[in-house]
Design a protein around this motif. Structure first.
Motif, PDB file in Angstrom:
ATOM      1  N   SER A 281       0.840  -1.211   0.000  1.00  0.00           N
ATOM      2  CA  SER A 281       0.000   0.000   0.000  1.00  0.00           C
ATOM      3  C   SER A 281       0.871   1.255   0.000  1.00  0.00           C
ATOM      4  N   ASN A 282       2.025   1.211   0.688  1.00  0.00           N
ATOM      5  CA  ASN A 282       2.955   2.343   0.640  1.00  0.00           C
ATOM      6  C   ASN A 282       3.476   2.561  -0.778  1.00  0.00           C
ATOM      7  N   ALA A 283       3.828   1.449  -1.441  1.00  0.00           N
ATOM      8  CA  ALA A 283       4.369   1.553  -2.798  1.00  0.00           C
ATOM      9  C   ALA A 283       3.363   2.197  -3.737  1.00  0.00           C
ATOM     10  N   VAL A 284       2.098   1.842  -3.591  1.00  0.00           N
ATOM     11  CA  VAL A 284       1.059   2.410  -4.447  1.00  0.00           C
ATOM     12  C   VAL A 284       0.782   3.860  -4.055  1.00  0.00           C
ATOM     13  N   LYS A 285       0.715   4.125  -2.762  1.00  0.00           N
ATOM     14  CA  LYS A 285       0.360   5.466  -2.281  1.00  0.00           C
ATOM     15  C   LYS A 285       1.380   6.514  -2.702  1.00  0.00           C
ATOM     16  N   PHE A 286       2.653   6.144  -2.706  1.00  0.00           N
ATOM     17  CA  PHE A 286       3.707   7.118  -2.997  1.00  0.00           C
ATOM     18  C   PHE A 286       4.187   7.061  -4.452  1.00  0.00           C
ATOM     19  N   THR A 287       3.359   6.494  -5.317  1.00  0.00           N
ATOM     20  CA  THR A 287       3.682   6.439  -6.741  1.00  0.00           C
ATOM     21  C   THR A 287       2.647   7.253  -7.519  1.00  0.00           C
ATOM     22  N   GLU A 288       3.131   8.098  -8.416  1.00  0.00           N
ATOM     23  CA  GLU A 288       2.233   8.935  -9.217  1.00  0.00           C
ATOM     24  C   GLU A 288       1.469   8.089 -10.244  1.00  0.00           C
ATOM     25  N   ALA A 289       0.379   8.649 -10.729  1.00  0.00           N
ATOM     26  CA  ALA A 289      -0.402   7.980 -11.769  1.00  0.00           C
ATOM     27  C   ALA A 289       0.480   7.685 -12.981  1.00  0.00           C
ATOM     28  N   GLY A 290       0.354   6.475 -13.499  1.00  0.00           N
ATOM     29  CA  GLY A 290       1.183   6.045 -14.616  1.00  0.00           C
ATOM     30  C   GLY A 290       2.442   5.318 -14.183  1.00  0.00           C
ATOM     31  N   GLY A 291       2.714   5.289 -12.891  1.00  0.00           N
ATOM     32  CA  GLY A 291       3.891   4.606 -12.382  1.00  0.00           C
ATOM     33  C   GLY A 291       3.640   3.125 -12.171  1.00  0.00           C
ATOM     34  N   HIS A 292       4.668   2.432 -11.687  1.00  0.00           N
ATOM     35  CA  HIS A 292       4.587   0.986 -11.498  1.00  0.00           C
ATOM     36  C   HIS A 292       5.007   0.618 -10.075  1.00  0.00           C
ATOM     37  N   ALA A 293       4.384  -0.425  -9.551  1.00  0.00           N
ATOM     38  CA  ALA A 293       4.786  -1.039  -8.285  1.00  0.00           C
ATOM     39  C   ALA A 293       4.866  -2.541  -8.528  1.00  0.00           C
ATOM     40  N   THR A 294       5.972  -3.137  -8.117  1.00  0.00           N
ATOM     41  CA  THR A 294       6.201  -4.561  -8.413  1.00  0.00           C
ATOM     42  C   THR A 294       6.559  -5.296  -7.132  1.00  0.00           C
TER      43      THR A 294
END
Length: 390
Positions: A281-294
Motif C-alpha cells: 500500500s505504501n508503494a502504491v500510495k507514494f507512486t504517481e499515476a502512470g507509475g509501477h509497483a512490483t
C-alpha cells in the motif's frame, strides 16, 4: 568518603585493581598504616646497608622509601601518601644516610620528593578518572532503569487507551453500517452516504489504533507470534487483490513476479499479511499515476527474499532513518500534518520492520529522490520459534 551505597562486587573489583584506597583516607588507621609502611621500608633499607655500601651516592638511600610511599598512597590515599613522603625523608636522614654523604643528601632528597609527589599525582588522577567513570556508569544504570519504567508505563497507557477507544468505536462502526445499509428503514441516499463516510472513518481509526497497539506490544516484548506453514505466492496474491483497487483508483500498475517452486515458510500468517499490505500500500500510495509497483519473491540461500519496488517519489538516503521511526514521515512534521501531500500516521514502515525482525529477518530500504523506492525483506526458511510472553 563513604562506600555504604556501593555494590560490594564493584568494591572488590576496584580494590583488587587499586582504583580506590583499601583504608579510609584521612583516618587514624590510614596514617598508622603509612607509618608502618615507611618504617618497614626503612628497616629493609637498613638490612640491605652492607650490600649497598659500595654503591656510589650513598647506596640509593631512598629506594625502599619510594616503594613505601607508593604502597601507602595506593592503600591509604594521596593525602596520607604525601605525609609518608616527609616521614620517609625524616627516617632516611635519621637512620640511613651516612655522615660523609651529608653534602649530597639535599640533592637526593629533592629528587626523591619530586619523583614521589609526581607518582602520587598520577595515582590521584587515575583514581579521579575511575571515580568519574563509576559515576557515569551509575547514572547510565539509573537512566536505563528509568527508561524501562517509562516504556512500561507508556505501553500500559496505550493498551488501556486502546481498549477504551475500541468500545465506543465498535458502536460507531456498527451503527454507521446500519445507516449505510438502511437496515431499519428507508433513508435518503445523502444520509446513507454520510453513514458510509462515518463507517470508513471508523474503520480507518480502528486500523490506526491496532497499529499503535502492535507497536506498543513489540516494544514491550509482549507480541506473540503464532507460527504456521505459509505459501508465499498465495499470501502475495491475496494482498495484491486487496491493494489492486487502490492501485486502479490512483492509476498505478501493480504487478507480481513470483519464482517457481517456492517452499513454505514458517511465520505468523496474520503478521506476514500485515507486513506485505503495509509495504504494498505504501508503494502504491507514494507512486504517481502512470507509475509501477512490483512485488517479487525468490529464494536467496536459506532465506525467502521478498521485494516491493516502485517508481514513485522516493526519498533521500538520509531520510530513510526518519521513515523508519514511528509516527514520522519524510517531509512531514507536527506543524504541517494537516497539509501533508500523503496522509498516514507514519506507522507502516516501522511496524513492518519490527514484525520482520520479530520473525528473525531483516528489512532494508534503497531509495532515490524522484526515482522510486525498493524495500527488501529477508525471512529465514527454517527458524526456531521461541515462546514470547503475551
Amino acid at each position: 568518603m563513604g562506600y555504604a551505597s556501593i555494590d560490594w562486587d564493584l568494591l572488590v573489583i576496584e580494590s583488587v585493581l587499586l582504583n580506590r584506597p583499601l583504608i579510609r583516607p584521612g583516618s587514624p588507621l590510614a596514617f598508622a598504616a603509612a607509618f608502618a609502611t615507611t618504617t618497614v621500608a626503612a628497616f629493609i633499607r637498613l638490612s640491605l646497608a652492607p650490600l649497598l655500601a659500595s654503591v656510589p651516592f650513598g647506596g640509593m638511600p631512598f629506594a625502599a622509601a619510594f616503594c613505601g610511599v607508593v604502597i601507602s598512597t595506593f592503600l591509604c590515599g594521596s593525602v596520607v601518601g604525601v605525609a609518608s613522603v616527609f616521614l620517609a625523608v625524616a627516617e632516611t636522614w635519621a637512620f640511613i644516610l651516612p655522615w660523609p654523604m651529608t653534602m649530597l643528601a639535599p640533592f637526593q632528597t629533592m629528587a626523591f620528593v619530586v619523583g614521589a609527589l609526581t607518582v602520587i599525582g598520577v595515582i590521584t588522577t587515575m583514581r579521579a578518572a575511575a571515580v568519574k567513570m563509576r559515576r557515569i556508569n551509575e547514572n547510565l544504570r539509573s537512566s536505563e532503569a528509568q527508561l524501562v519504567e517509562a516504556s512500561k508505563a507508556k505501553s500500559d497507557f496505550i493498551a488501556r487507551m486502546s481498549h477504551e477507544l475500541r468500545t465506543p468505536l465498535n458502536a460507531i462502526i456498527g451503527f454507521s453500517e446500519m445507516i449505510r445499509e438502511a437496515m431499519i428503514g428507508p433513508l435518503d441516499a445523502r444520509y446513507r452516504g454520510y453513514g458510509a463516510d462515518i463507517h470508513n472513518a471508523g474503520r480507518h481509526l480502528q486500523n490506526v489504533i491496532d497499529d499503535i497497539l502492535d507497536i506498543s506490544k513489540i516494544e514491550g516484548g509482549r507480541l506473540e507470534l503464532r507460527d504456521e506453514p505459509v505459501a508465499i505466492e498465495d499470501m502475495v496474491e491475496s494482498c495484491r487483490r486487496i491493494v489492486a483497487a487502490m492501485a486502479e483508483a490512483t492509476g498505478v500498475t501493480l504487478s507480481v513476479e513470483i519464482a517457481e517452486g517456492l517452499p513454505l515458510i514458517r511465520c505468523d500468517a496474520l503478521r506476514f499479511r500485515q507486513i506485505l499490505l503495509n509495504l504494498m500500500s505504501n508503494a502504491v500510495k507514494f507512486t504517481e499515476a502512470g507509475g509501477h509497483a512490483t512485488v517479487s519473491a525468490a529464494i536467496d540461500g536459506g532465506f525467502a527474499l521478498i521485494t516491493v519496488a516502485d517508481t514513485g517519489i522516493g526519498m533521500r538516503e538520509e531520510d530513510i532513518a526518519i521513515a523508519l521511526e514511528p509516527f514520522r514521515q519524510v517531509g512531514g512534521s507536527a506543524q504541517d500534518i494537516l497539509t501533508r501531500r500523503f496522509a498516514g500516521t507514519g506507522l507502516g514502515l516501522p511496524l513492518a520492520k519490527a514484525l520482520v525482525e520479530l520473525h528473525g529477518g531483516t528489512l532494508t530500504i534503497a531509495s532515490a529522490l524522484e526515482r522510486g523506492t525498493t524495500v527488501c525483506i529477508r525471512l529465514p526458511l527454517a527458524r526456531k520459534v521461541e515462546a514470547v510472553a503475551a
